[in-house]
Every structure is written in C-alpha cells, then in structure tokens.
Design a protein around this motif. Structure first.
Motif, mmCIF file in Angstrom:
data_model
loop_
_atom_site.group_PDB
_atom_site.id
_atom_site.type_symbol
_atom_site.label_atom_id
_atom_site.label_comp_id
_atom_site.label_asym_id
_atom_site.label_seq_id
_atom_site.Cartn_x
_atom_site.Cartn_y
_atom_site.Cartn_z
ATOM 1 N N ALA A 193 0.850 -1.185 0.000
ATOM 2 C CA ALA A 193 0.000 0.000 0.000
ATOM 3 C C ALA A 193 0.883 1.231 0.000
ATOM 4 O O ALA A 193 2.073 1.158 0.341
ATOM 5 N N CYS A 194 0.305 2.358 -0.378
ATOM 6 C CA CYS A 194 1.086 3.579 -0.561
ATOM 7 C C CYS A 194 1.077 4.488 0.661
ATOM 8 O O CYS A 194 1.635 5.586 0.616
ATOM 9 N N SER A 195 0.445 4.057 1.744
ATOM 10 C CA SER A 195 0.447 4.824 2.979
ATOM 11 C C SER A 195 0.581 3.856 4.140
ATOM 12 O O SER A 195 0.176 2.685 4.034
ATOM 13 N N PRO A 196 1.155 4.307 5.262
ATOM 14 C CA PRO A 196 1.323 3.409 6.411
ATOM 15 C C PRO A 196 -0.019 2.966 6.969
ATOM 16 O O PRO A 196 -1.001 3.710 6.941
ATOM 17 N N LEU A 197 -0.055 1.740 7.476
ATOM 18 C CA LEU A 197 -1.281 1.136 7.984
ATOM 19 C C LEU A 197 -1.122 0.752 9.443
ATOM 20 O O LEU A 197 -0.007 0.544 9.926
ATOM 21 N N ASP A 198 -2.241 0.621 10.109
ATOM 22 C CA ASP A 198 -2.270 0.037 11.445
ATOM 23 C C ASP A 198 -3.048 -1.264 11.394
ATOM 24 O O ASP A 198 -4.125 -1.334 10.770
ATOM 25 N N ILE A 199 -2.520 -2.293 12.027
ATOM 26 C CA ILE A 199 -3.239 -3.542 12.179
ATOM 27 C C ILE A 199 -4.088 -3.450 13.443
ATOM 28 O O ILE A 199 -3.611 -3.037 14.497
ATOM 29 N N VAL A 200 -5.353 -3.824 13.314
ATOM 30 C CA VAL A 200 -6.281 -3.789 14.439
ATOM 31 C C VAL A 200 -6.850 -5.192 14.615
ATOM 32 O O VAL A 200 -7.363 -5.781 13.653
ATOM 33 N N ALA A 201 -6.744 -5.719 15.825
ATOM 34 C CA ALA A 201 -7.227 -7.072 16.088
ATOM 35 C C ALA A 201 -8.201 -7.073 17.250
ATOM 36 O O ALA A 201 -8.054 -6.292 18.197
ATOM 37 N N VAL A 209 -9.530 -13.095 17.095
ATOM 38 C CA VAL A 209 -10.790 -13.545 16.496
ATOM 39 C C VAL A 209 -11.155 -12.743 15.256
ATOM 40 O O VAL A 209 -11.964 -13.185 14.440
ATOM 41 N N ARG A 210 -10.586 -11.568 15.096
ATOM 42 C CA ARG A 210 -10.852 -10.780 13.896
ATOM 43 C C ARG A 210 -9.703 -9.817 13.657
ATOM 44 O O ARG A 210 -9.133 -9.272 14.602
ATOM 45 N N LEU A 211 -9.384 -9.608 12.395
ATOM 46 C CA LEU A 211 -8.277 -8.743 12.009
ATOM 47 C C LEU A 211 -8.780 -7.729 10.998
ATOM 48 O O LEU A 211 -9.577 -8.054 10.120
ATOM 49 N N SER A 212 -8.296 -6.493 11.110
ATOM 50 C CA SER A 212 -8.663 -5.460 10.147
ATOM 51 C C SER A 212 -7.516 -4.477 10.023
ATOM 52 O O SER A 212 -6.516 -4.554 10.747
ATOM 53 N N LEU A 213 -7.660 -3.556 9.063
ATOM 54 C CA LEU A 213 -6.652 -2.524 8.839
ATOM 55 C C LEU A 213 -7.268 -1.160 9.073
ATOM 56 O O LEU A 213 -8.463 -0.946 8.903
ATOM 57 N N GLY A 232 5.837 -16.595 7.683
ATOM 58 C CA GLY A 232 6.038 -15.379 8.454
ATOM 59 C C GLY A 232 5.001 -15.247 9.544
ATOM 60 O O GLY A 232 4.170 -16.137 9.748
ATOM 61 N N SER A 233 5.049 -14.145 10.255
ATOM 62 C CA SER A 233 4.069 -13.875 11.303
ATOM 63 C C SER A 233 2.690 -13.820 10.647
ATOM 64 O O SER A 233 2.407 -12.913 9.867
ATOM 65 N N TRP A 234 1.850 -14.792 10.966
ATOM 66 C CA TRP A 234 0.651 -15.026 10.167
ATOM 67 C C TRP A 234 -0.305 -13.837 10.179
ATOM 68 O O TRP A 234 -0.802 -13.406 9.140
ATOM 69 N N TYR A 235 -0.547 -13.291 11.368
ATOM 70 C CA TYR A 235 -1.521 -12.206 11.493
ATOM 71 C C TYR A 235 -0.937 -10.833 11.199
ATOM 72 O O TYR A 235 -1.679 -9.913 10.859
ATOM 73 N N THR A 236 0.361 -10.659 11.316
ATOM 74 C CA THR A 236 0.929 -9.322 11.163
ATOM 75 C C THR A 236 1.805 -9.156 9.924
ATOM 76 O O THR A 236 2.150 -8.025 9.581
ATOM 77 N N HIS A 246 -10.124 -14.991 5.915
ATOM 78 C CA HIS A 246 -9.821 -13.630 5.489
ATOM 79 C C HIS A 246 -9.873 -13.462 3.968
ATOM 80 O O HIS A 246 -9.903 -12.333 3.478
ATOM 81 N N ALA A 247 -9.877 -14.564 3.232
ATOM 82 C CA ALA A 247 -9.991 -14.492 1.763
ATOM 83 C C ALA A 247 -10.744 -15.727 1.282
ATOM 84 O O ALA A 247 -10.166 -16.621 0.660
ATOM 85 N N PRO A 248 -12.058 -15.791 1.558
ATOM 86 C CA PRO A 248 -12.816 -17.014 1.259
ATOM 87 C C PRO A 248 -12.863 -17.370 -0.215
ATOM 88 O O PRO A 248 -13.100 -18.524 -0.560
ATOM 89 N N GLY A 249 -12.620 -16.421 -1.113
ATOM 90 C CA GLY A 249 -12.656 -16.719 -2.539
ATOM 91 C C GLY A 249 -11.317 -17.093 -3.133
ATOM 92 O O GLY A 249 -11.221 -17.323 -4.345
ATOM 93 N N LEU A 250 -10.280 -17.173 -2.304
ATOM 94 C CA LEU A 250 -8.934 -17.429 -2.813
ATOM 95 C C LEU A 250 -8.697 -18.925 -2.987
ATOM 96 O O LEU A 250 -8.797 -19.697 -2.031
#
Length: 333
Positions: A141-149, A176-180, A206-210, A260-264
C-alpha cells in the motif's frame, strides 16, 4: 521468447509477506534466479510496522515503515562482494546512546530517497540498483497502515481491541478478527500489476496475522490474487509463533487464511514434513482450498528457521511447470 526476454529462464515469481519469513523466501528465490530457474522476482511487502527504527521514522516523518522493505532488498542482494557488502551495510544498526541508536542504515537511506524523489516506488528502485538487488521490492500500500485485532484471552472472555503490529504480535489470547486502519488503503499499482502478470505467487511464511494476512485485507490486492492466472502457493510456518498462533496446527493457518480471503483458490501448500503431525488431515484442508500438499525437508534438526539450501530445493519444485517436479515430495490430497 528468447532468453533475453527472460521467459526461457523460468517463471516470474511474486512473493508477499514481511519480516524474516519473506527474507527467507526471497533469499531462496534469489539463488534460483542466479541459477537461471527464475526470470523475475518481485516482493510485495506489508507496511504496518510500528515498532523499533521503523516505528520511530514513521512517527517522525509520516512515511511508510521502511524496515520490512529494507530486509527484502537485503535478501535480494547478490552473493558477489558488492552485493554482500551492501547487504551488510544496509542492515547495519547504529549503537551508542545518541539519536541514531537502533536505527538501521538502510532505513535512513530509504527514507532519504523517499524525501528526495517523492515516490516510494522510485526510491525503492534506486535502492535496489545501489545494492545490485536481483529483483524488485514494492509496498503493498502507498500509505502506512495500522493492524487492528479483536483479541480474547479465553473462550468465555469478551474480545478487546488491540491496535498496532507490535501490540497485536504480543497480545495474549486468541485473535478472532483482524482489520486494517484505514480499512481501504490505496494499493501500490505496480504491485497489483506484478501479481496479475506473475506465473507464480507465494504467500508466507512469516508472522501469520501481522505479516501474511494483512495482504488479504487490502481489497485490490486480494482481488488481484483471486483473478491472477498465476499459480498460487502458500508456504507454511515451521512452528507456531508465540502469541499470534500459539497452539495452531498447520490446518489452523489455512483456516484463518480462508476466513480472510474465502474466494482465494490455492494451488500448492508447502509444508515441512517434520512439522506436520497429521498429514491426511492437512491434505484434506489443502484440497478444500483447491490445491495439493507438497511435503519437503525445510529445516535442519529442531531449528525453527527455514534452511536456505533446503528451501531452495523445495521452491525449485514449485517454480517448475505445473504437474512436474513434485515427485516424492507430493502428498496426495
């Protein structure tokens, strides 16, 4: 196509992730590139780090956290004197008690290039040219993100919000849930193009969630992964990671990936044969995602890190044309 065009020298490979897991994958792909078995390597790197040198630079300058990008560039450095010298310099951290203490020289150089050129992609390309990197490094992504769990400490406990990559990685309990945040970041267009144009796309280890799952939370990246004609491979971790995936089986890693990606659809899942206690169960989980399980020796003894030479051998099978080269390493699904 002629060898000069690259396609007769092997496939185009895109690897997604961050940190030490992506470093291991890229180092192995670099060796395969040097052997003429991979034509192009592109790393797509998570940009949510908020700790250490990266976190300080992100806070002070409002830039993408450069640490994982720096590690990816270092992994792609050649094995000649130029490449190895620059890899060591790029990874060097300042000691002492001054303002530079803890900063990696490569982080400072990347941020300086960003300020000078005004483009994350151009800056990373120039850094790669300086290092003689055998591939391209791009942010997801082109801007910094925060991981929220949302994390709960026990089955009966109420989930609480944990914000930040470092904090999520260390939080006790089950994620139980992950978002950005932001939820809809601007993707790197060049990264999307690379995924769509690839022959093979690799996700993990790698670190699966992060480091791994955040890629699937960027809508355009997830869509590109679903729509690409490339084969898609998942590289499983050797051991659960304390905190993030404590108590996880290999099947659990695939379960949360699907959540997190049911169609993949996944074509291949690469696992260390000594890290899997229930091969039939894992094979069924892989088949449910649409792929096949590939078992290989990926570490020496009880070392929790991927062995470079063993990973090179395993990835050589994956980069081979479809339905070839898996041999005895394949587990029937």
């Amino acid at each position: 196509m002629t060898p000069e065009g690259g396609r007769d020298r092997g496939p185009k490979v895109v690897a997604l992730g961050g940190g030490h897991g992506l470093y291991a994958t890229l180092s192995a792909l670099r060796t395969l590139h040097e052997q003429g078995k991979v034509s192009e390597i592109t790393a797509v790197v998570t940009v949510a780090d908020n700790g250490g040198s990266s976190g300080r630079l992100r806070q002070d300058y409002g830039v993408l956290p450069p640490g994982d990008l720096r590690m990816a560039l270092a992994a792609l450095c050649g094995t000649d004197e130029w490449g190895q010298t620059w890899a060591e310099v790029f990874q060097h951290r300042f000691a002492g008690d001054g303002d530079l203490q803890g900063h990696a020289l490569g982080n400072l150089l990347i941020v300086g290039l960003w300020e000078r050129l005004g483009s994350h992609v151009q800056a990373l390309e120039w850094a790669g040219r300086l290092l003689g990197a055998k591939g391209r490094v791009l942010p997801m992504a082109c801007s910094p993100l925060d991981i929220v769990a949302q994390v709960r400490e026990s089955v009966d406990a109420e989930a609480v919000e944990v914000r930040g990559q470092v904090q999520v990685a260390k939080a006790p309990g089950e994620i139980v849930r992950l978002s950005l945040d932001p939820a809809d970041p601007d993707p790197c267009v060049e990264a999307l193009d690379a995924i769509r144009d690839a022959d093979l796309v690799l996700l993990g280890p790698g670190s699966w969630y992060t480091s791994v799952l955040p890629h699937l939370l960027v809508d355009d990246v997830r869509t590109a992964l679903q729509e690409t004609t490339a084969r898609r491979g998942v590289l499983l971790n050797l051991v659960p990671q304390a905190g993030e995936t404590t108590g996880f089986t290999p099947q659990d890693h695939l379960r949360v990936l699907h959540e997190h990606a049911p169609g993949l659809v996944v074509d291949h899942v690469l696992a260390d044969r000594h890290s899997v206690s229930d091969v039939p169960e894992l094979s069924r989980a892989v088949a449910w995602l649409g792929g096949e399980l590939v078992m290989a020796d990926l570490r020496v003894g009880e070392d929790p890190h991927h062995d470079h030479d063993l990973l090179v051998t395993a990835l050589e099978h994956l980069v081979a044309p479809p339905r070839t080269g898996l041999g005895a390493g394949r587990a029937s699904a």
